[in-house]
Design a protein around this motif. Structure first.
Motif, PDB file in Angstrom:
ATOM      1  N   ASN A  78      42.039  26.793  44.300  1.00  0.00           N
ATOM      2  CA  ASN A  78      41.448  27.378  43.088  1.00  0.00           C
ATOM      3  C   ASN A  78      39.954  27.880  43.667  1.00  0.00           C
ATOM      4  OD1 ASN A  78      40.080  28.499  40.904  1.00  0.00           O
ATOM      5  ND2 ASN A  78      40.710  26.858  39.684  1.00  0.00           N
ATOM      6  N   GLU A  79      39.979  29.289  43.769  1.00  0.00           N
ATOM      7  CA  GLU A  79      38.780  30.008  44.441  1.00  0.00           C
ATOM      8  C   GLU A  79      37.680  29.854  43.477  1.00  0.00           C
ATOM      9  OE1 GLU A  79      41.687  31.511  43.883  1.00  0.00           O
ATOM     10  OE2 GLU A  79      42.637  31.950  45.686  1.00  0.00           O
ATOM     11  N   GLY A  80      37.930  29.780  42.218  1.00  0.00           N
ATOM     12  CA  GLY A  80      36.872  30.022  41.274  1.00  0.00           C
ATOM     13  C   GLY A  80      36.452  31.510  40.852  1.00  0.00           C
ATOM     14  N   ILE A  81      37.438  32.273  40.692  1.00  0.00           N
ATOM     15  CA  ILE A  81      37.525  33.714  40.063  1.00  0.00           C
ATOM     16  C   ILE A  81      37.731  33.664  38.745  1.00  0.00           C
ATOM     17  CG2 ILE A  81      38.326  35.802  40.632  1.00  0.00           C
ATOM     18  CD1 ILE A  81      39.341  34.815  43.319  1.00  0.00           C
ATOM     19  N   LYS A  82      36.505  33.917  38.035  1.00  0.00           N
ATOM     20  CA  LYS A  82      36.486  33.910  36.566  1.00  0.00           C
ATOM     21  C   LYS A  82      37.824  34.932  35.841  1.00  0.00           C
ATOM     22  CE  LYS A  82      33.212  33.977  32.833  1.00  0.00           C
ATOM     23  NZ  LYS A  82      33.013  35.086  31.975  1.00  0.00           N
ATOM     24  N   TYR A  84      40.915  34.953  36.274  1.00  0.00           N
ATOM     25  CA  TYR A  84      42.114  35.051  37.012  1.00  0.00           C
ATOM     26  C   TYR A  84      42.860  34.015  37.634  1.00  0.00           C
ATOM     27  CZ  TYR A  84      44.705  36.262  41.282  1.00  0.00           C
ATOM     28  OH  TYR A  84      45.367  36.377  42.445  1.00  0.00           O
ATOM     29  N   ARG A  85      42.084  33.052  38.319  1.00  0.00           N
ATOM     30  CA  ARG A  85      42.897  31.914  38.731  1.00  0.00           C
ATOM     31  C   ARG A  85      43.530  30.743  37.850  1.00  0.00           C
ATOM     32  NH1 ARG A  85      45.894  32.694  42.010  1.00  0.00           N
ATOM     33  NH2 ARG A  85      44.561  32.786  44.028  1.00  0.00           N
ATOM     34  N   ASP A  86      42.676  30.513  36.633  1.00  0.00           N
ATOM     35  CA  ASP A  86      43.188  29.728  35.772  1.00  0.00           C
ATOM     36  C   ASP A  86      44.407  30.056  35.078  1.00  0.00           C
ATOM     37  OD1 ASP A  86      40.995  28.189  36.414  1.00  0.00           O
ATOM     38  OD2 ASP A  86      39.773  28.763  34.756  1.00  0.00           O
ATOM     39  N   SER A 115      31.778  28.110  43.787  1.00  0.00           N
ATOM     40  CA  SER A 115      32.980  28.905  43.644  1.00  0.00           C
ATOM     41  C   SER A 115      32.931  30.176  44.290  1.00  0.00           C
ATOM     42  CB  SER A 115      33.039  29.223  42.180  1.00  0.00           C
ATOM     43  OG  SER A 115      32.051  30.269  41.739  1.00  0.00           O
ATOM     44  N   LEU A 116      34.134  31.094  44.666  1.00  0.00           N
ATOM     45  CA  LEU A 116      33.764  32.394  45.108  1.00  0.00           C
ATOM     46  C   LEU A 116      33.066  33.078  44.707  1.00  0.00           C
ATOM     47  CD1 LEU A 116      35.147  33.663  47.521  1.00  0.00           C
ATOM     48  CD2 LEU A 116      36.849  34.808  46.018  1.00  0.00           C
ATOM     49  N   ASP A 117      33.102  33.260  43.280  1.00  0.00           N
ATOM     50  CA  ASP A 117      32.119  34.173  42.524  1.00  0.00           C
ATOM     51  C   ASP A 117      30.697  33.831  42.957  1.00  0.00           C
ATOM     52  OD1 ASP A 117      34.021  35.368  41.055  1.00  0.00           O
ATOM     53  OD2 ASP A 117      34.153  34.091  39.435  1.00  0.00           O
ATOM     54  N   ILE A 130      36.004  36.021  53.195  1.00  0.00           N
ATOM     55  CA  ILE A 130      35.567  34.414  52.936  1.00  0.00           C
ATOM     56  C   ILE A 130      36.519  33.738  52.319  1.00  0.00           C
ATOM     57  CG2 ILE A 130      33.762  33.320  51.829  1.00  0.00           C
ATOM     58  CD1 ILE A 130      31.736  35.547  52.042  1.00  0.00           C
ATOM     59  N   CYS A 131      37.308  34.455  51.333  1.00  0.00           N
ATOM     60  CA  CYS A 131      38.136  33.732  50.630  1.00  0.00           C
ATOM     61  C   CYS A 131      39.235  33.044  51.516  1.00  0.00           C
ATOM     62  CB  CYS A 131      38.828  34.653  49.600  1.00  0.00           C
ATOM     63  SG  CYS A 131      40.114  33.969  48.378  1.00  0.00           S
ATOM     64  N   GLY A 132      39.836  34.107  52.250  1.00  0.00           N
ATOM     65  CA  GLY A 132      40.962  33.553  53.097  1.00  0.00           C
ATOM     66  C   GLY A 132      40.678  32.547  54.057  1.00  0.00           C
ATOM     67  N   GLU A 221      45.409  41.098  38.063  1.00  0.00           N
ATOM     68  CA  GLU A 221      45.063  41.136  39.450  1.00  0.00           C
ATOM     69  C   GLU A 221      43.443  40.423  39.653  1.00  0.00           C
ATOM     70  OE1 GLU A 221      45.548  43.944  42.013  1.00  0.00           O
ATOM     71  OE2 GLU A 221      47.649  43.403  41.870  1.00  0.00           O
ATOM     72  N   CYS A 222      43.642  40.127  40.986  1.00  0.00           N
ATOM     73  CA  CYS A 222      42.220  39.334  41.266  1.00  0.00           C
ATOM     74  C   CYS A 222      41.311  40.661  41.185  1.00  0.00           C
ATOM     75  CB  CYS A 222      42.433  38.697  42.568  1.00  0.00           C
ATOM     76  SG  CYS A 222      40.803  38.378  43.418  1.00  0.00           S
ATOM     77  N   PRO A 223      40.160  40.322  40.446  1.00  0.00           N
ATOM     78  CA  PRO A 223      39.306  41.331  40.488  1.00  0.00           C
ATOM     79  C   PRO A 223      38.718  41.715  42.033  1.00  0.00           C
ATOM     80  CG  PRO A 223      38.297  39.133  39.560  1.00  0.00           C
ATOM     81  CD  PRO A 223      39.792  39.218  39.849  1.00  0.00           C
ATOM     82  N   TYR A 224      38.610  40.935  42.852  1.00  0.00           N
ATOM     83  CA  TYR A 224      38.207  41.506  44.150  1.00  0.00           C
ATOM     84  C   TYR A 224      39.253  42.213  45.028  1.00  0.00           C
ATOM     85  CZ  TYR A 224      34.527  38.228  43.170  1.00  0.00           C
ATOM     86  OH  TYR A 224      33.727  37.422  42.577  1.00  0.00           O
ATOM     87  N   SER A 225      40.706  42.119  44.376  1.00  0.00           N
ATOM     88  CA  SER A 225      41.904  42.617  44.659  1.00  0.00           C
ATOM     89  C   SER A 225      41.700  43.187  46.378  1.00  0.00           C
ATOM     90  CB  SER A 225      42.348  43.638  44.076  1.00  0.00           C
ATOM     91  OG  SER A 225      43.710  43.704  44.067  1.00  0.00           O
ATOM     92  N   ARG A 226      42.947  43.572  46.938  1.00  0.00           N
ATOM     93  CA  ARG A 226      43.063  43.917  48.108  1.00  0.00           C
ATOM     94  C   ARG A 226      42.233  45.217  48.645  1.00  0.00           C
ATOM     95  NH1 ARG A 226      49.267  43.471  49.552  1.00  0.00           N
ATOM     96  NH2 ARG A 226      49.550  41.198  49.355  1.00  0.00           N
ATOM     97  N   THR A 227      41.925  45.337  49.889  1.00  0.00           N
ATOM     98  CA  THR A 227      41.094  46.468  50.416  1.00  0.00           C
ATOM     99  C   THR A 227      41.776  47.717  50.249  1.00  0.00           C
ATOM    100  OG1 THR A 227      41.885  46.118  52.562  1.00  0.00           O
ATOM    101  CG2 THR A 227      39.823  44.746  52.038  1.00  0.00           C
TER     102      THR A 227
END
Ligand code: SF4
Length: 294
Positions: A78-82, A84-86, A115-117, A130-132, A221-227
């Motif tokens: 759990n990266e801690g992405i508000k 999303y992950r929960d 957390s990632l946030d 960073i997440c990866g 979708e992850c709010p940081y989503s793919r590049t």
């Protein structure tokens, strides 16, 4: 169109040049999954396998299939992405209960202190990079602690073909040679091998397999989503695949043949101060943690 068994087909797999009914399609995916594992010595019954599950279709399909052939457990970081992950972990919890699979959850906050946030606000760097790094770091550490001998990930054919092109376009040879049925080039007791059993099965097939097995996933979708870069490569490869069926499997298979010639590229293994293996003086995760503390 009819399947080889005579029933109505639901899909044509262009690179196999075959039509399949639902039942034969399921059998084909399952057969190719286990054959790829055997051909590349990815796992045996003696392995203790953890599937890294995000809650998306690829990782849930990987867990479902792994659990058919081996005794598999699930791990989520759990990266801690508000927001999303929960939500995504709720799907994993539900299926782990249904499939009688042990489920382990670890978080950035507990393991790294942020957390990632929080990290993104503090460091203002590319969240996915960073997440990866941190996700792989915690995954490896915890898998070792729990005695897992393999970590399976849900990377599919499209992901792998995209990664090959991205590394080539960015001249990132180090990232390129790390690709393969087993991720990375360093073999060390410190690294739990990360295997990719879905690597020759396309995203479209996984999606159809997932839906036709009545499985559900979160569509958030992850709010940081793919590049944007990966999305452009994805679109470009889809255009090629439409014009020249088999482009994607050919990219991955030909890359694998070429990789066998990359033998010269060997990283020397060192041990970071945190105890994790690395090819550098200090591992990338510790470098990020050090930046956060400063
Ligand atoms: Fe992490 Fe990026 Fe994936 Fe979001 S999209 S989970 S930030 S790698």
């Amino acid at each position: 169109m009819l399947c080889g068994c005579g029933k109505k087909a639901i899909i044509k797999i262009r690179y196999l040049d075959k039509y399949f009914c639902k039942n034969c399609f399921h059998k084909s995916v399952e057969k190719r999954f286990i054959e790829y594992i055997k051909k590349n010595n990815l796992a045996t019954k003696r392995d203790k396998i953890a599937v890294a599950v995000s809650g998306g279709k690829d990782s849930l399909t990987c867990l479902y299939l792994m659990n058919q052939f081996f005794k598999a457990s699930a791990i989520t970081i759990n990266e801690g992405i508000k927001g999303y992950r929960d939500t995504t972990t709720n799907f994993v919890k539900k299926y782990c209960k249904e499939w009688d699979v042990d489920y382990h959850i670890f978080s950035f906050k507990k393991e790294i202190g942020y957390s990632l946030d929080e990290i993104v606000k503090k460091l203002k760097e590319n969240p996915c990079a960073i997440c990866g790094v941190l996700r792989r770091y915690i995954l490896n550490k915890k898998a070792k602690e729990l005695g897992f001998t393999k970590i399976a990930t849900g990377h599919n054919l499209d992901d792998e073909a995209q990664s090959i092109f991205m590394s080539l376009f960015l001249s990132n040879i180090e990232a390129l040679v790390r690709l393969g049925p087993v991720a990375g080039i360093i073999k060390s007791k410190g690294f739990v091998p990360r295997i990719k059993p879905l690597r020759l099965i396309s995203e479209k097939e996984i999606m159809l397999y997932f839906i036709s097995k009545n499985l559900e996933k979160s569509y958030i979708e992850c709010p940081y989503s793919r590049t944007a870069f990966r999305l452009k490569i994805r679109d470009g490869l889809n255009v090629f695949e439409n014009i020249f069926p088999s482009s994607k499997p050919n990219i991955v298979k030909n890359f694998d043949s070429l990789k066998k010639r990359f033998k010269k590229f060997k990283a020397r293994i060192k041990v970071c101060g945190c105890g994790e293996p690395t090819s550098r003086k200090i591992c990338k995760a510790c470098e990020i943690i050090k930046k956060l503390k400063n």
